[in-house]
Design an enzyme around this catalytic site. Structure first.
Site, PDB file in Angstrom:
ATOM      1  N   ASP A   1       0.828  -1.201   0.000  1.00  0.00           N
ATOM      2  CA  ASP A   1       0.000   0.000   0.000  1.00  0.00           C
ATOM      3  C   ASP A   1       0.870   1.261   0.000  1.00  0.00           C
ATOM      4  OD1 ASP A   1      -2.004   1.946   0.580  1.00  0.00           O
ATOM      5  OD2 ASP A   1      -3.175   0.449   1.661  1.00  0.00           O
TER       6      ASP A   1
ATOM      7  N   THR B   1      -7.114   3.507  -1.784  1.00  0.00           N
ATOM      8  CA  THR B   1      -6.893   2.097  -1.472  1.00  0.00           C
ATOM      9  C   THR B   1      -7.938   1.185  -2.097  1.00  0.00           C
ATOM     10  OG1 THR B   1      -5.851   2.739   0.601  1.00  0.00           O
ATOM     11  CG2 THR B   1      -6.569   0.464   0.418  1.00  0.00           C
TER      12      THR B   1
ATOM     13  N   ASN C   1     -12.707   5.085  -1.831  1.00  0.00           N
ATOM     14  CA  ASN C   1     -12.837   4.445  -0.524  1.00  0.00           C
ATOM     15  C   ASN C   1     -14.266   4.583  -0.024  1.00  0.00           C
ATOM     16  OD1 ASN C   1     -10.151   3.752  -0.541  1.00  0.00           O
ATOM     17  ND2 ASN C   1      -9.509   5.318   0.923  1.00  0.00           N
TER      18      ASN C   1
ATOM     19  N   LYS D   1      -5.475  -4.205   6.000  1.00  0.00           N
ATOM     20  CA  LYS D   1      -6.742  -3.465   5.996  1.00  0.00           C
ATOM     21  C   LYS D   1      -7.819  -4.409   5.480  1.00  0.00           C
ATOM     22  CE  LYS D   1      -4.567   0.987   4.828  1.00  0.00           C
ATOM     23  NZ  LYS D   1      -4.523   2.100   3.835  1.00  0.00           N
ATOM     24  N   ASP D   2      -9.052  -4.205   5.892  1.00  0.00           N
ATOM     25  CA  ASP D   2     -10.125  -5.070   5.384  1.00  0.00           C
ATOM     26  C   ASP D   2     -10.262  -4.931   3.875  1.00  0.00           C
ATOM     27  OD1 ASP D   2     -11.441  -2.565   5.209  1.00  0.00           O
ATOM     28  OD2 ASP D   2     -12.813  -3.005   6.855  1.00  0.00           O
TER      29      ASP D   2
ATOM     30  N   ASP E   1       1.734   2.541   3.793  1.00  0.00           N
ATOM     31  CA  ASP E   1       0.700   3.567   3.670  1.00  0.00           C
ATOM     32  C   ASP E   1       0.513   4.333   4.968  1.00  0.00           C
ATOM     33  OD1 ASP E   1      -1.644   4.668   2.032  1.00  0.00           O
ATOM     34  OD2 ASP E   1      -2.667   3.989   3.842  1.00  0.00           O
TER      35      ASP E   1
ATOM     36  N   HIS F   1      -1.617   2.309  -5.109  1.00  0.00           N
ATOM     37  CA  HIS F   1      -1.457   3.725  -5.492  1.00  0.00           C
ATOM     38  C   HIS F   1      -0.090   4.185  -5.027  1.00  0.00           C
ATOM     39  CE1 HIS F   1      -2.088   4.673  -1.253  1.00  0.00           C
ATOM     40  NE2 HIS F   1      -3.203   3.978  -1.286  1.00  0.00           N
TER      41      HIS F   1
ATOM     42  N   HIS G   1      -2.602  10.894  -0.649  1.00  0.00           N
ATOM     43  CA  HIS G   1      -2.612  10.480  -2.057  1.00  0.00           C
ATOM     44  C   HIS G   1      -4.053  10.624  -2.546  1.00  0.00           C
ATOM     45  CE1 HIS G   1      -4.498   6.812  -0.523  1.00  0.00           C
ATOM     46  NE2 HIS G   1      -3.576   6.834   0.410  1.00  0.00           N
TER      47      HIS G   1
END
Length: 549
Positions: A43, A82, A103, A164-165, A294, A340, A482
């Site tokens: 990430d 993300t 997101n 992250k989920d 991230d 990203h 970002h």
């Protein structure tokens, strides 16, 4: 290991690297296609960041650099966040097709005060909100690699682990056998799902890490040039923080350090062993979403000692992860990319003489109130999740006034000195999704690839380059970000490797949507009946026949 402090970190987690890379009972080697696909997303690992530290890699990144290297990969679309980014990696489709346009976005058909919807939210659940939700894949409109593999052969196992989920679920897909992401008490999964022993062990290690003190990490020689303080706000700096902390109740504190990726990789490696992935007659899939780069980028920026230490640590950890796969004699192929890129904090950019680098100026925070006053309508008139991207006219605005309100809103926003351009819905939809090389895409092309007619806004706002849409830094949490249409956020590395791979480097632009058809070619997965946006990449130089069908 080159970065010796990571060994101490792992010892603190009661999972020594000696055990992490231990020799295990070997499986018989198999013929092609490979028996395990490992797809890794780091990430916020931009192509610029990867190139900056590339010469210092000696572990896992160095191994991948021996294979097929595409240094100019693109998350080609406009909303470089993300959720959209992860939705492209193993679907072969742009967000316009995946339906994951951000997101969060607004769904005016949702009957609740806040119509904001999170990309992984099942908004059908009573009481659901974009911040308190049940994780679901219902918003993903296309199949993932794992879904397609299991349609062909239900014996293929799909396992996904993420920091992250949204990374775990969007990489794994709706039919994954196991999906794990951080929850309130360690890694969690969908309700009612089986929990392997590896999950219990890693959560015990995470709990021990949380209650332990962490002394500052040492600075590797290759990171010393970055070890300098940069003022951010009043009396606060970044650029010298080395991840020291006391006991914590916040999982984010662990994730905002190399420990977060360490936990994720140890869990992934333990699952390979416990579930015997890659050791049957069909191909399995393991996806790994590594989130610490991230979190560190947001908290400290991308150009400081914190990021350098993180990447050196991650390089070492990836090396040991691959060593554990090697010890099991697994026939595997790896792809590594990112969802990203990222933009460094403007305070450090200004020191480096970056033109027009700045935080967002005032204006957006009063936009809705000014529009309501000018139109005589009750606020809210506009809905938006940030000062850029999708803007929606609220459902309370009468149908016969929507065009007028849209025009007034666009005029107001266009007058802001840091706005590059505002694109209306009709202009966007009139633009066909281009098949040109991603480095030649216009800004409108990028916006169109992100635009889904059922979910996207009434107009899209694009900010000028190097504008950080965080008006005031929040040290330790958000100083940089970002999400823009610009190449520092779009460009990511794409690396393929397998045992015996020949090195090839292709500097021309390719896209993350090209990963699915490329992996499909390597595992003999037929995509002839699947509609995608990507193309197969030739990752076998000098071979008489390309891997691509």
């Amino acid at each position: 290991m080159k970065f010796v402090r990571i060994a101490a970190l792992v010892t603190a987690l009661t999972l020594p690297f000696a055990a992490f890379a231990q020799s295990e009972e070997s499986a018989e080697s198999t013929e092609t296609p490979p028996r395990l696909v490992v797809a890794i997303s780091v990430d916020q690992l931009s192509a610029d960041l990867f190139a900056q530290h590339r010469q210092n890699f000696s572990g896992g990144f160095a191994r991948l650099l021996q294979g097929a290297v595409f240094p100019s990969g693109y998350q080609a679309h406009s909303t470089t966040e993300t959720c959209p980014g992860h939705s492209t990696i193993l679907t072969g489709s742009h967000p316009a097709r995946t339906g994951i346009i951000g997101n969060r976005w607004f769904d005016m058909s949702v009957e609740r005060d806040d119509a904001r919807v999170y990309c992984m939210e099942d908004s059908r659940v009573e009481g659901s909100s974009s911040s308190d939700y049940t994780v679901s894949t219902r918003h993903l409109l296309v199949p993932t690699l794992g879904d397609l593999m299991q349609r062909v052969n239900d014996a293929s196992r799909v396992v996904s682990v993420g920091g992250k989920d949204r990374s775990a679920v969007l990489l794994g897909g709706g039919d994954a056998d196991h999906v794990f992401w951080p929850g309130d008490a360690g890694f969690t999964t969908f309700a009612g799902r089986e929990t392997p022993e590896a999950l219990t062990r890693i959560n015990e290690a995470a709990m021990q890490a949380a209650v332990s003190n962490r002394i500052p990490l040492p600075v590797p020689q290759q990171c010393t040039a970055y070890n300098r303080a940069v003022p951010v706000g009043e009396g606060t700096t970044v650029g010298t923080h080395l991840f020291s902390r006391g006991p914590t109740t916040s999982g984010r504190d662990i994730l905002t350090s190399p420990e977060g990726d360490l936990l994720t990789l140890v869990l992934a490696a333990d699952l390979v062993s416990e579930l015997e992935l890659g050791q049957q007659d069909t191909t399995d899939l393991l996806t790994i979403g590594l989130a610490s780069t991230d979190y560190i980028g947001h908290a400290y920026g991308t150009e400081g000692v914190e990021m350098c230490v993180q990447l050196m640590a991650l390089d070492a950890m990836l090396g040991d992860f691959f060593a554990r796969l090697d010890a099991r004699n697994i026939d595997y192929v790896v792809v590594l990319t990112a969802d990203h890129g990222g933009l460094d904090l403007p305070e450090r950019q200004v020191e480096q003489a970056a033109p027009r680098a700045a935080r967002l100026l005032p204006g957006f925070e009063t936009l809705d109130a000014r529009l309501a006053e000018e139109t005589g309508l009750a606020a809210p008139v506009l809905r938006a999740d940030s000062p850029f991207g999708d803007f929606y006219i609220d459902r309370s605005v009468p149908e016969d006034r929507r065009a007028e309100v849209t025009d007034r809103a666009i005029a107001m926003i266009s007058a802001h000195p840091q706005v590059y351009r505002v694109y209306g819905r009709s202009e966007i939809l009139a633009q066909p999704i281009t098949t040109a090389p991603p480095e030649h895409w216009t800004v409108l092309d990028r916006v169109r690839a992100n635009f889904n007619a059922e979910r996207s806004g009434d107009f899209i706002v694009v900010l000028q380059p190097r504008v950080t849409p965080i008006p005031e830094a929040i040290p330790g949490a958000y100083v940089a970000t970002h999400g823009s249409v610009w190449d520092y956020d779009r460009r990511v590395p794409i690396l393929f490797w397998w045992p015996g791979a020949e090195h090839v480097e292709q500097p021309l632009g390719v896209m993350t949507v090209d990963i699915l058809p490329t992996l499909a070619s390597l595992i003999d997965l037929d995509l002839s009946n699947v509609e995608i946006d990507g193309r197969c990449l030739d990752v076998m130089p000098g071979v008489a026949e390309s891997n691509c069908p």
